[in-house]
Design a protein around this motif. Structure first.
Motif, mmCIF file in Angstrom:
data_model
loop_
_atom_site.group_PDB
_atom_site.id
_atom_site.type_symbol
_atom_site.label_atom_id
_atom_site.label_comp_id
_atom_site.label_asym_id
_atom_site.label_seq_id
_atom_site.Cartn_x
_atom_site.Cartn_y
_atom_site.Cartn_z
ATOM 1 N N ILE A 1 0.817 -1.217 0.000
ATOM 2 C CA ILE A 1 0.000 0.000 0.000
ATOM 3 C C ILE A 1 0.850 1.265 0.000
ATOM 4 O O ILE A 1 0.445 2.297 -0.519
ATOM 5 C CB ILE A 1 -0.935 0.019 1.236
ATOM 6 C CG1 ILE A 1 -1.719 -1.284 1.345
ATOM 7 C CG2 ILE A 1 -1.916 1.194 1.160
ATOM 8 C CD1 ILE A 1 -2.476 -1.432 2.657
ATOM 9 N N LEU A 2 2.043 1.185 0.579
ATOM 10 C CA LEU A 2 2.908 2.356 0.711
ATOM 11 C C LEU A 2 4.206 2.183 -0.065
ATOM 12 O O LEU A 2 4.644 1.067 -0.311
ATOM 13 C CB LEU A 2 3.245 2.591 2.191
ATOM 14 C CG LEU A 2 2.076 2.822 3.149
ATOM 15 C CD1 LEU A 2 2.576 2.832 4.597
ATOM 16 C CD2 LEU A 2 1.353 4.121 2.834
ATOM 17 N N PHE A 3 4.819 3.283 -0.454
ATOM 18 C CA PHE A 3 6.162 3.238 -1.034
ATOM 19 C C PHE A 3 6.932 4.472 -0.594
ATOM 20 O O PHE A 3 6.357 5.527 -0.329
ATOM 21 C CB PHE A 3 6.118 3.148 -2.571
ATOM 22 C CG PHE A 3 5.629 4.395 -3.273
ATOM 23 C CD1 PHE A 3 6.515 5.372 -3.711
ATOM 24 C CD2 PHE A 3 4.267 4.593 -3.509
ATOM 25 C CE1 PHE A 3 6.072 6.513 -4.371
ATOM 26 C CE2 PHE A 3 3.809 5.727 -4.160
ATOM 27 C CZ PHE A 3 4.709 6.692 -4.601
ATOM 28 N N GLU A 4 8.249 4.320 -0.496
ATOM 29 C CA GLU A 4 9.121 5.437 -0.114
ATOM 30 C C GLU A 4 9.891 5.900 -1.334
ATOM 31 O O GLU A 4 10.483 5.102 -2.058
ATOM 32 C CB GLU A 4 10.085 5.003 0.995
ATOM 33 C CG GLU A 4 10.876 6.167 1.577
ATOM 34 C CD GLU A 4 11.735 5.750 2.756
ATOM 35 O OE1 GLU A 4 11.326 5.986 3.901
ATOM 36 O OE2 GLU A 4 12.812 5.179 2.511
ATOM 37 N N GLU A 5 9.863 7.225 -1.569
ATOM 38 C CA GLU A 5 10.509 7.749 -2.774
ATOM 39 C C GLU A 5 10.767 9.245 -2.606
ATOM 40 O O GLU A 5 10.170 9.897 -1.737
ATOM 41 C CB GLU A 5 9.587 7.498 -3.984
ATOM 42 C CG GLU A 5 10.180 7.818 -5.338
ATOM 43 C CD GLU A 5 11.504 7.120 -5.609
ATOM 44 O OE1 GLU A 5 12.525 7.827 -5.509
ATOM 45 O OE2 GLU A 5 11.509 5.912 -5.875
ATOM 46 N N LYS A 6 11.692 9.765 -3.418
ATOM 47 C CA LYS A 6 11.879 11.211 -3.487
ATOM 48 C C LYS A 6 10.561 11.812 -3.950
ATOM 49 O O LYS A 6 10.094 11.543 -5.059
ATOM 50 C CB LYS A 6 12.989 11.569 -4.480
ATOM 51 C CG LYS A 6 14.395 11.275 -3.999
ATOM 52 C CD LYS A 6 14.943 12.435 -3.186
ATOM 53 C CE LYS A 6 16.427 12.227 -2.875
ATOM 54 N NZ LYS A 6 16.952 13.288 -2.020
ATOM 55 N N THR A 7 9.946 12.610 -3.098
ATOM 56 C CA THR A 7 8.579 13.073 -3.327
ATOM 57 C C THR A 7 8.545 14.530 -3.755
ATOM 58 O O THR A 7 9.260 15.373 -3.208
ATOM 59 C CB THR A 7 7.752 12.890 -2.036
ATOM 60 O OG1 THR A 7 7.787 11.504 -1.669
ATOM 61 C CG2 THR A 7 6.308 13.310 -2.234
ATOM 62 N N THR A 8 7.684 14.814 -4.730
ATOM 63 C CA THR A 8 7.563 16.167 -5.269
ATOM 64 C C THR A 8 6.745 17.037 -4.320
ATOM 65 O O THR A 8 5.516 16.974 -4.297
ATOM 66 C CB THR A 8 6.885 16.143 -6.655
ATOM 67 O OG1 THR A 8 7.564 15.217 -7.494
ATOM 68 C CG2 THR A 8 6.926 17.507 -7.303
ATOM 69 N N LEU A 9 7.454 17.851 -3.537
ATOM 70 C CA LEU A 9 6.821 18.793 -2.614
ATOM 71 C C LEU A 9 7.123 20.218 -3.067
ATOM 72 O O LEU A 9 8.050 20.451 -3.850
ATOM 73 C CB LEU A 9 7.343 18.576 -1.193
ATOM 74 C CG LEU A 9 7.184 17.170 -0.602
ATOM 75 C CD1 LEU A 9 7.857 17.101 0.762
ATOM 76 C CD2 LEU A 9 5.716 16.784 -0.498
ATOM 77 N N LYS A 10 6.356 21.156 -2.576
ATOM 78 C CA LYS A 10 6.594 22.551 -2.949
ATOM 79 C C LYS A 10 7.944 23.039 -2.442
ATOM 80 O O LYS A 10 8.537 23.945 -3.031
ATOM 81 C CB LYS A 10 5.463 23.424 -2.402
ATOM 82 C CG LYS A 10 4.129 23.195 -3.098
ATOM 83 C CD LYS A 10 3.007 24.015 -2.495
ATOM 84 C CE LYS A 10 1.696 23.696 -3.180
ATOM 85 N NZ LYS A 10 0.542 24.397 -2.565
ATOM 86 N N CYS A 11 8.425 22.429 -1.355
ATOM 87 C CA CYS A 11 9.716 22.843 -0.800
ATOM 88 C C CYS A 11 10.891 22.117 -1.452
ATOM 89 O O CYS A 11 12.044 22.365 -1.114
ATOM 90 C CB CYS A 11 9.729 22.624 0.710
ATOM 91 S SG CYS A 11 9.513 20.902 1.201
ATOM 92 N N GLY A 12 10.597 21.197 -2.382
ATOM 93 C CA GLY A 12 11.653 20.467 -3.075
ATOM 94 C C GLY A 12 11.368 18.974 -3.127
ATOM 95 O O GLY A 12 10.322 18.508 -2.674
ATOM 96 N N ASN A 13 12.298 18.216 -3.717
ATOM 97 C CA ASN A 13 12.151 16.764 -3.793
ATOM 98 C C ASN A 13 12.793 16.122 -2.560
ATOM 99 O O ASN A 13 14.009 16.138 -2.416
ATOM 100 C CB ASN A 13 12.815 16.234 -5.070
ATOM 101 C CG ASN A 13 12.067 16.664 -6.316
ATOM 102 O OD1 ASN A 13 10.840 16.680 -6.334
ATOM 103 N ND2 ASN A 13 12.798 17.034 -7.357
ATOM 104 N N ILE A 14 11.946 15.578 -1.706
ATOM 105 C CA ILE A 14 12.396 15.060 -0.413
ATOM 106 C C ILE A 14 11.825 13.660 -0.213
ATOM 107 O O ILE A 14 10.659 13.407 -0.521
ATOM 108 C CB ILE A 14 11.938 15.985 0.733
ATOM 109 C CG1 ILE A 14 12.492 17.406 0.499
ATOM 110 C CG2 ILE A 14 12.392 15.452 2.075
ATOM 111 C CD1 ILE A 14 11.904 18.457 1.408
#
Length: 247
Positions: free
Chosen positions: A175-188
């Protein structure tokens, strides 16, 4: 025949999971669409809300998730989903319910983004009282999300880390995955809800990469400029995991 577990009552204050979901471009929708069109959009979401709340009454669901339940509140362009408590069963059912609401909207061309959090929450259904730090955490996290997806606050990571020993978390891995995530503050790097996995072509049992990309791209027909960045960012997020999530 296994005896069906009796449901317990919701405690007014308990450790829970909460999802804060928001309709993308709602202000623009209000300006461009008729009142009736917007009402129908919100009505579609309301139907999803009722379905996920009642699903646990079905034997095939309650036999798997025992005492798990969710409660959904919607107002204007926001949907808030609460779990009954923070047992592992409640976490998994909460994630599945959140994913179901999200993908139900996606299939109706209603773009959402959101965040999930964990902690102590007071919830009084009768008096409509809802408060607690996790609600604030999920709201602020949702504000930072920059694609059509649901991102986990660090309180979710902390919960999973604490229960990891001695627990079978295979269901969570689906159900979940961990990845560099597209946030307004950057890719985290963050934990994300894998909603892509259950978008399937009509009549088929397995998801297809081409079909998912085509469905995401449809949102370009109703967006331009700044709003369209969410479409591009969603495609970027999907492309990061497309080779791993289809087995």
């Amino acid at each position: 025949m296994t005896k069906k577990q009796e449901k317990t009552n919701w405690k007014p204050t308990d450790s829970r999971f909460v999802a804060f979901l928001d309709i993308l471009g709602f202000k623009d929708m209000v300006m461009r669409k008729s009142h009736e069109d917007i009402y129908q959009t919100l009505n579609q979401i309301s139907k999803s809300k009722k379905l996920v709340e009642k699903a646990v009454d079905l034997d095939k669901v309650s036999n798997v998730f025992n005492d798990a339940e969710v409660y959904v509140v919607s107002f204007s362009d926001s949907i808030v989903i609460f779990s009954k408590n923070d047992s592992l069963d409640n976490l998994i059912y909460f994630l599945l319910a959140t994913r179901w609401v999200f993908t139900g909207a996606f299939k109706k061309q209603i773009p959402l983004k959101g965040a999930i959090a964990h902690g102590e929450i007071s919830l009084n259904k009768t008096e409509q009282i809802y408060f607690g730090q996790p609600i604030i955490d999920s709201y602020l996290m949702e504000e930072d999300v920059n694609y059509m997806g649901v991102v986990a606050h660090n309180s979710i990571d902390n919960y999973i880390a604490k229960i990891k020993e001695g627990k079978d978390l295979k269901r969570l891995d689906k159900i979940l995955f961990e990845e560099k995530t597209t946030l307004k503050c950057g890719n985290i790097t963050h934990t994300n809800l894998n909603w892509f996995k259950i978008i399937k072509p009509e009549g088929k049992e397995e998801p297809e990469i081409k079909d998912i990309k085509e469905r995401i791209n449809i949102f370009k027909q109703s967006s331009s400029g700044t709003a369209r960045k969410y479409v591009d960012n969603t495609l970027t997020m999907f492309e990061k995991i497309e080779n791993d999530f289809i087995k």
